[in-house]
Structures are given as structure tokens and as C-alpha cells.
Design an enzyme around this catalytic site. Sequence first.
Site, PDB file in Angstrom:
ATOM      1  CG  ASP A 141      -3.548   6.606  -3.552  1.00  0.00           C
ATOM      2  OD1 ASP A 141      -4.552   5.896  -3.441  1.00  0.00           O
ATOM      3  OD2 ASP A 141      -2.603   6.593  -2.731  1.00  0.00           O
ATOM      4  CD  GLU A 177      -3.017   1.743  -3.169  1.00  0.00           C
ATOM      5  OE1 GLU A 177      -4.011   2.450  -3.424  1.00  0.00           O
ATOM      6  OE2 GLU A 177      -2.053   2.154  -2.476  1.00  0.00           O
ATOM      7  CG  HIS A 220      -1.930   1.045   1.283  1.00  0.00           C
ATOM      8  ND1 HIS A 220      -2.122   1.866   2.371  1.00  0.00           N
ATOM      9  CD2 HIS A 220      -2.860   1.413   0.371  1.00  0.00           C
ATOM     10  CE1 HIS A 220      -3.122   2.685   2.139  1.00  0.00           C
ATOM     11  NE2 HIS A 220      -3.588   2.433   0.924  1.00  0.00           N
ATOM     12  CG  HIS A 247      -4.188   9.122  -0.298  1.00  0.00           C
ATOM     13  ND1 HIS A 247      -4.907  10.019   0.470  1.00  0.00           N
ATOM     14  CD2 HIS A 247      -4.956   8.019  -0.406  1.00  0.00           C
ATOM     15  CE1 HIS A 247      -6.057   9.486   0.815  1.00  0.00           C
ATOM     16  NE2 HIS A 247      -6.114   8.269   0.290  1.00  0.00           N
TER      17      HIS A 247
END
Length: 256
Positions: free
Chosen positions: A48, A46, A19, A61
Site C-alpha cells: 500500500d 503486494e 501481502h 497501509h
Amino acid sequence: MSARHPYFDNGGRPVALAHRGFSLEGLENSMRAFQAAVDLGYRYLETDAHGTSDEVAVALHDSTLDRTTDATGEVADHPWSRVKAARIGGVEPVPRLEDILGTWPDVKVNIDVKGESGIGPIAAAIERTQAHDRVCVGSFSADRRRATLKLLSKPVATPAAQREAIAWWIGVWTGADAQATLGDVDALQIPWRNGPVPFIGRKHIDAAHAAGREVHIWTVNRRDHMEHLLDLGVDGLVSDRADILKDVLVARGQWA
């Protein structure tokens, strides 16, 4: 639903997603954090993404630079020349999505389209790196997800958006057809808990599998929670504690 996308090919083992990379120093979504995950052996990251005012996709993010960097302001209001000068935790530069896709060409990347500013830039980064077979592109907004996918020349893996996942979750309890509820998405990426209450159980996992969808759970940082969810049969876990998740999977003989 279309045939299984190559993104999900992991030798029959659970997908372990780091993450925002792996950093115990607060350097989330930095190249250092992604490298740390890759060094642990992770093949799924992962992240964003947002777009700058001059349409560069960056891994971040928040919509602003304020929380994680030494700069301030909305990412979408600033050109790349300003954003690249910001330092995550005061030390690490904000990476372009293209840098992540290009630096580790064998690594698969789960991308969350965080805002409308990212739609075109994210699609362009995927096109330039020809990363279609190794990305999963999703968003809390189904409209953002669809708009991004429309700009791509080849299919990518994609998970349900928030409202779609909630509708599916309710539908499983009420007996609705999961296939019809989910449409053309490949997977469900849903939270482990809603506050203190577990959000996912075997009934939902079995329903997703019966409909041909994978189930990935976020964000799972405790060893006992990881063990419990793997015992239930989830297909993937997203974790800030890439070190713990690797240890759990190695002990279970499920580390890829």
C-alpha cells in the site's frame, strides 16, 4: 479491454502475492518483510502507498504512523525526513515505494493507492523506475486509480475499485454484461469472505474469465481456503502466510 498486460505473465500458474511482504513478527510493509518474501521465491509483492507532505511515496497501509511504527501522525502531514525516522515495530524503517521497485527489478508489485496524497508520488516512483510492465496499480477508489494512471507515460495493469467490483458481483447474479460493468480494468481483486459467508464462487470466476479478466482473492491465510479457491480456478491469491501458500502451490505443481 486492452491486450493482456505483462504483469500477469506467470507461466500459466496462479499468481502468489505476498501481502505487505512476509513477516510473522508484525513488520508488515518493511524491506525486511519484502526481502523475506523474495527469499521464499516470491515474484509478486503486494503493498500500500501514501504520499508525504513533500511528495515521497511510502509503503504503508494506514494513513497514520500510529499503528505500525513508533511515531505518530498523518503521513501526508509530515515530510519524508520525519517519516523515514519512524520504525516499523520499533526496528524497521518505513520504505519508499521507489526502494521496493528499485531493489528487486525483476519482482512485480501490486500497489494500492490508499489516499489522494499518494497519487502524484506513486506515479512519479513508477516513472523514475520505469516499472510500468511490472506493476498493478489499484485503489478502493476508482477516482484515485484513474488520477494515478493519468500521470503515467505507459499503461500499467489495473484492477477494479470497490464499487466497480460490487457492481460486477451483483451484475453476474442479475445477468448484466460483465464486460460493460468492468470497463477497462484488467482484473478483479476481491475478498474471500464477507464475514463468515464466502464472497466468491465458480459462477463469478467463470463470468470474469469469460470477460477476459483475472480474479485475485485476498486475504487468504488458511491452507484449506487456498486449496478450495485454487480448485475453483482463481488466478491469484494474496496472503499474509506466504510460507503456507508456497507449500500449497508446490504440492499442486503450481509454484512458479
